[in-house]
Scaffold this motif. Structure first.
Motif, PDB file in Angstrom:
ATOM      1  N   PRO A 192      37.220  42.600  27.973  1.00 57.50           N
ATOM      2  CA  PRO A 192      36.296  43.704  28.263  1.00 57.50           C
ATOM      3  C   PRO A 192      35.804  43.681  29.709  1.00 57.50           C
ATOM      4  CG  PRO A 192      35.814  42.808  26.103  1.00 57.50           C
ATOM      5  CD  PRO A 192      36.829  41.885  26.730  1.00 57.50           C
ATOM      6  N   GLY A 193      35.486  42.491  30.210  1.00 57.42           N
ATOM      7  CA  GLY A 193      35.054  42.377  31.598  1.00 57.42           C
ATOM      8  C   GLY A 193      36.170  42.696  32.576  1.00 57.42           C
ATOM      9  N   GLN A 194      37.377  42.240  32.247  1.00 56.64           N
ATOM     10  CA  GLN A 194      38.527  42.548  33.096  1.00 56.64           C
ATOM     11  C   GLN A 194      38.773  44.052  33.168  1.00 56.64           C
ATOM     12  OE1 GLN A 194      41.357  39.894  31.017  1.00 56.64           O
ATOM     13  NE2 GLN A 194      41.795  39.007  33.016  1.00 56.64           N
ATOM     14  N   LYS A 195      38.643  44.724  32.041  1.00 57.20           N
ATOM     15  CA  LYS A 195      38.851  46.175  32.014  1.00 57.20           C
ATOM     16  C   LYS A 195      37.837  46.878  32.909  1.00 57.20           C
ATOM     17  CE  LYS A 195      40.720  46.235  27.312  1.00 57.20           C
ATOM     18  NZ  LYS A 195      40.449  46.562  25.897  1.00 57.20           N
ATOM     19  N   GLU A 196      36.585  46.469  32.818  1.00 57.12           N
ATOM     20  CA  GLU A 196      35.559  47.069  33.661  1.00 57.12           C
ATOM     21  C   GLU A 196      35.865  46.810  35.126  1.00 57.12           C
ATOM     22  OE1 GLU A 196      31.686  45.781  32.502  1.00 57.12           O
ATOM     23  OE2 GLU A 196      31.884  46.489  30.427  1.00 57.12           O
ATOM     24  N   GLY A 197      36.349  45.586  35.412  1.00 64.67           N
ATOM     25  CA  GLY A 197      36.696  45.242  36.783  1.00 64.67           C
ATOM     26  C   GLY A 197      37.825  46.095  37.327  1.00 64.67           C
ATOM     27  N   GLY A 201      37.253  49.057  40.161  1.00 63.31           N
ATOM     28  CA  GLY A 201      37.839  48.666  41.435  1.00 63.31           C
ATOM     29  C   GLY A 201      37.333  47.333  41.950  1.00 63.31           C
ATOM     30  N   GLU A 202      36.558  46.628  41.130  1.00 64.42           N
ATOM     31  CA  GLU A 202      36.059  45.319  41.554  1.00 64.42           C
ATOM     32  C   GLU A 202      37.219  44.346  41.768  1.00 64.42           C
ATOM     33  OE1 GLU A 202      32.670  42.079  40.224  1.00 64.42           O
ATOM     34  OE2 GLU A 202      33.698  43.213  38.650  1.00 64.42           O
ATOM     35  N   VAL A 203      38.259  44.485  40.956  1.00 67.75           N
ATOM     36  CA  VAL A 203      39.466  43.673  41.129  1.00 67.75           C
ATOM     37  C   VAL A 203      40.668  44.602  41.294  1.00 67.75           C
ATOM     38  CG1 VAL A 203      38.605  41.665  39.883  1.00 67.75           C
ATOM     39  CG2 VAL A 203      39.823  43.463  38.634  1.00 67.75           C
ATOM     40  N   ASP A 204      41.649  44.120  42.046  1.00 68.70           N
ATOM     41  CA  ASP A 204      42.871  44.896  42.249  1.00 68.70           C
ATOM     42  C   ASP A 204      43.842  44.695  41.089  1.00 68.70           C
ATOM     43  OD1 ASP A 204      42.398  45.742  45.159  1.00 68.70           O
ATOM     44  OD2 ASP A 204      42.146  43.567  45.262  1.00 68.70           O
ATOM     45  N   ALA A 205      43.775  43.511  40.486  1.00 67.39           N
ATOM     46  CA  ALA A 205      44.708  43.163  39.413  1.00 67.39           C
ATOM     47  C   ALA A 205      44.019  42.243  38.425  1.00 67.39           C
ATOM     48  CB  ALA A 205      45.952  42.494  39.990  1.00 67.39           C
ATOM     49  N   ALA A 206      44.647  42.054  37.278  1.00 71.65           N
ATOM     50  CA  ALA A 206      44.125  41.143  36.261  1.00 71.65           C
ATOM     51  C   ALA A 206      45.287  40.423  35.604  1.00 71.65           C
ATOM     52  CB  ALA A 206      43.312  41.898  35.214  1.00 71.65           C
ATOM     53  N   VAL A 207      45.061  39.164  35.254  1.00 72.42           N
ATOM     54  CA  VAL A 207      46.028  38.415  34.455  1.00 72.42           C
ATOM     55  C   VAL A 207      45.505  38.433  33.031  1.00 72.42           C
ATOM     56  CG1 VAL A 207      47.209  36.232  34.075  1.00 72.42           C
ATOM     57  CG2 VAL A 207      46.648  36.952  36.405  1.00 72.42           C
ATOM     58  N   THR A 208      46.225  39.090  32.161  1.00 74.74           N
ATOM     59  CA  THR A 208      45.807  39.263  30.776  1.00 74.74           C
ATOM     60  C   THR A 208      47.052  39.563  29.962  1.00 74.74           C
ATOM     61  OG1 THR A 208      44.329  40.543  29.335  1.00 74.74           O
ATOM     62  CG2 THR A 208      45.304  41.714  31.184  1.00 74.74           C
ATOM     63  N   SER A 209      46.912  40.134  28.799  1.00 77.52           N
ATOM     64  CA  SER A 209      48.089  40.524  28.019  1.00 77.52           C
ATOM     65  C   SER A 209      48.192  42.038  28.003  1.00 77.52           C
ATOM     66  CB  SER A 209      47.992  39.992  26.584  1.00 77.52           C
ATOM     67  OG  SER A 209      46.987  40.685  25.866  1.00 77.52           O
ATOM     68  N   LEU A 210      49.402  42.531  27.832  1.00 76.91           N
ATOM     69  CA  LEU A 210      49.598  43.973  27.739  1.00 76.91           C
ATOM     70  C   LEU A 210      48.859  44.535  26.532  1.00 76.91           C
ATOM     71  CD1 LEU A 210      53.422  44.217  28.577  1.00 76.91           C
ATOM     72  CD2 LEU A 210      51.483  44.601  30.119  1.00 76.91           C
ATOM     73  N   GLY A 211      48.818  43.757  25.452  1.00 73.18           N
ATOM     74  CA  GLY A 211      48.120  44.205  24.254  1.00 73.18           C
ATOM     75  C   GLY A 211      46.646  44.430  24.497  1.00 73.18           C
ATOM     76  N   ASP A 212      46.010  43.543  25.283  1.00 70.35           N
ATOM     77  CA  ASP A 212      44.593  43.698  25.576  1.00 70.35           C
ATOM     78  C   ASP A 212      44.308  44.993  26.323  1.00 70.35           C
ATOM     79  OD1 ASP A 212      43.764  41.397  24.359  1.00 70.35           O
ATOM     80  OD2 ASP A 212      43.647  40.194  26.172  1.00 70.35           O
ATOM     81  N   PHE A 213      45.258  45.424  27.149  1.00 71.54           N
ATOM     82  CA  PHE A 213      45.050  46.600  27.992  1.00 71.54           C
ATOM     83  C   PHE A 213      45.810  47.825  27.486  1.00 71.54           C
ATOM     84  CE2 PHE A 213      42.759  44.012  30.764  1.00 71.54           C
ATOM     85  CZ  PHE A 213      42.323  44.703  31.893  1.00 71.54           C
TER      86      PHE A 213
END
Length: 328
Positions: A192-197, A201-213
């Motif tokens: 959830p925090g990564q999505k908000e980021g 635009g707080e982050v340019d990219a995220a390391v997560t799973s495709l399922g999460d996003f």
């Protein structure tokens, strides 16, 4: 005295028989009330989606309902604490992810916690990590991101799920493999925090799973650049695998279910069978493919050994990184 003694023995024997009969009857009637399923992450994340989907199907195999409760915080330690200290009667089951097996015990975030405090009943999904960027960024490929990272060392923000998490280790391995360095932003609350980021635009990219996003990928608000997997993701076939971009890196997480240690075997068998039936259903398999999650089954006879071995292997890696000064 003799008569009194015989009466005492007879009364004790009768009480024992009645107690045994009552316990047997109670167990035979399991379950006779609602079952709680704990998600140690917030609502809307990948783990939450998996648990809610499989439990909504599993409860059809039972005479009672299964209600899902999100207990977010402490990189899953709050949810684990509730699960570990719940009554071992089969009416509380919880989901464990990478952080529950590795990060929480490695960081000592939950005193008294170890995997032997829980009985594991099934593993249902594995999820390769991936690099995801915002839909409005200029990075349209993995090569774009790596080239930019080399030109602007330490200036490209990448969101991970927490220091010492699998996503953190993945990013460290990526940096080592490509000779890059990113600015790491940790989101202890997970996806959830990564999505908000990503959206802010707080982050340019995220390391997560495709399922999460999955929702953001489908809407175009985010796009996947690479998945650290050996095989194509059926839910997102346009996202290249690590092998396809020339990268020797395969990492990811998983989701398994556990109950407090001491839960009756019959209750574990009933729960395990309901979860397995749900996992085997076309509904769950189709849903998993659609959201980009890999449906992977491991029953109670194998999942404990898997978790113990996985934890030992990652602990070894974490110690090596700590000794090298890469992790504090």
């Amino acid at each position: 005295m003799r008569l009194k003694f015989e009466l005492t023995v007879g009364t004790t024997l009768l009480a024992s028989v009645l107690a045994l009969s009552t316990a047997t009857t109670a167990l035979a009637e399991y379950p006779d009330r609602a079952i709680q399923a704990i998600v140690p992450w917030g609502a809307g994340g990948g783990a939450d989606g998996i648990v809610r989907k499989i439990m909504s199907i599993a409860e059809r195999e039972l005479p009672v309902s299964i209600f899902v409760e999100n207990l977010d915080g402490g990189v899953t330690s709050i949810g684990i604490n509730r699960l570990m200290n719940s009554q071992a009667d089969g009416y509380t089951v919880g989901a464990l992810t990478y952080d529950s097996v590795v990060t929480v015990p490695w960081e000592g975030m939950l005193p008294g916690y170890s995997l032997d405090k829980l009985d594991m009943i099934a593993l249902v999904t594995t999820e390769p990590n991936a690099i995801i960027v915002g839909g409005k960024t200029n990075y349209t490929s993995y090569d774009d991101l790596i080239t930019a990272a080399k030109e602007a060392e330490g200036k490209i923000n990448v969101g991970i799920m927490g220091l010492g998490s699998m996503t953190h280790l993945t990013l460290l391995q990526l940096q080592e493999s490509t000779g890059t360095r990113f600015r790491i932003i940790a989101y202890p609350d997970g996806s959830p925090g990564q999505k908000e980021g990503i959206l802010s635009g707080e982050v340019d990219a995220a390391v997560t799973s495709l399922g999460d996003f999955a929702p953001l990928l489908t809407s175009g608000d985010a796009r996947g650049l690479v998945e650290f997997s050996a095989s194509e993701n059926p839910g997102f076939p346009d996202v290249p695998t690590s092998e396809e971009v020339g990268l020797d890196l395969q990492t990811g997480s998983f989701l398994l279910f556990a109950v407090p240690t001491g839960t009756p075997d019959e209750a574990k068998q009933v729960l395990g069978k309901a979860i397995e039936t749900a996992w085997n259903s076309d509904e769950f398999q189709d849903w998993a493919r659609k959201v980009g999650v890999t449906a992977t089954w491991m029953g109670s006879d194998a999942v404990t050994g898997f978790a113990m071995d996985f934890q030992a292997d990652v602990f070894k890696t974490l110690k090596e990184l700590t000794d090298q000064g890469i992790l504090e």
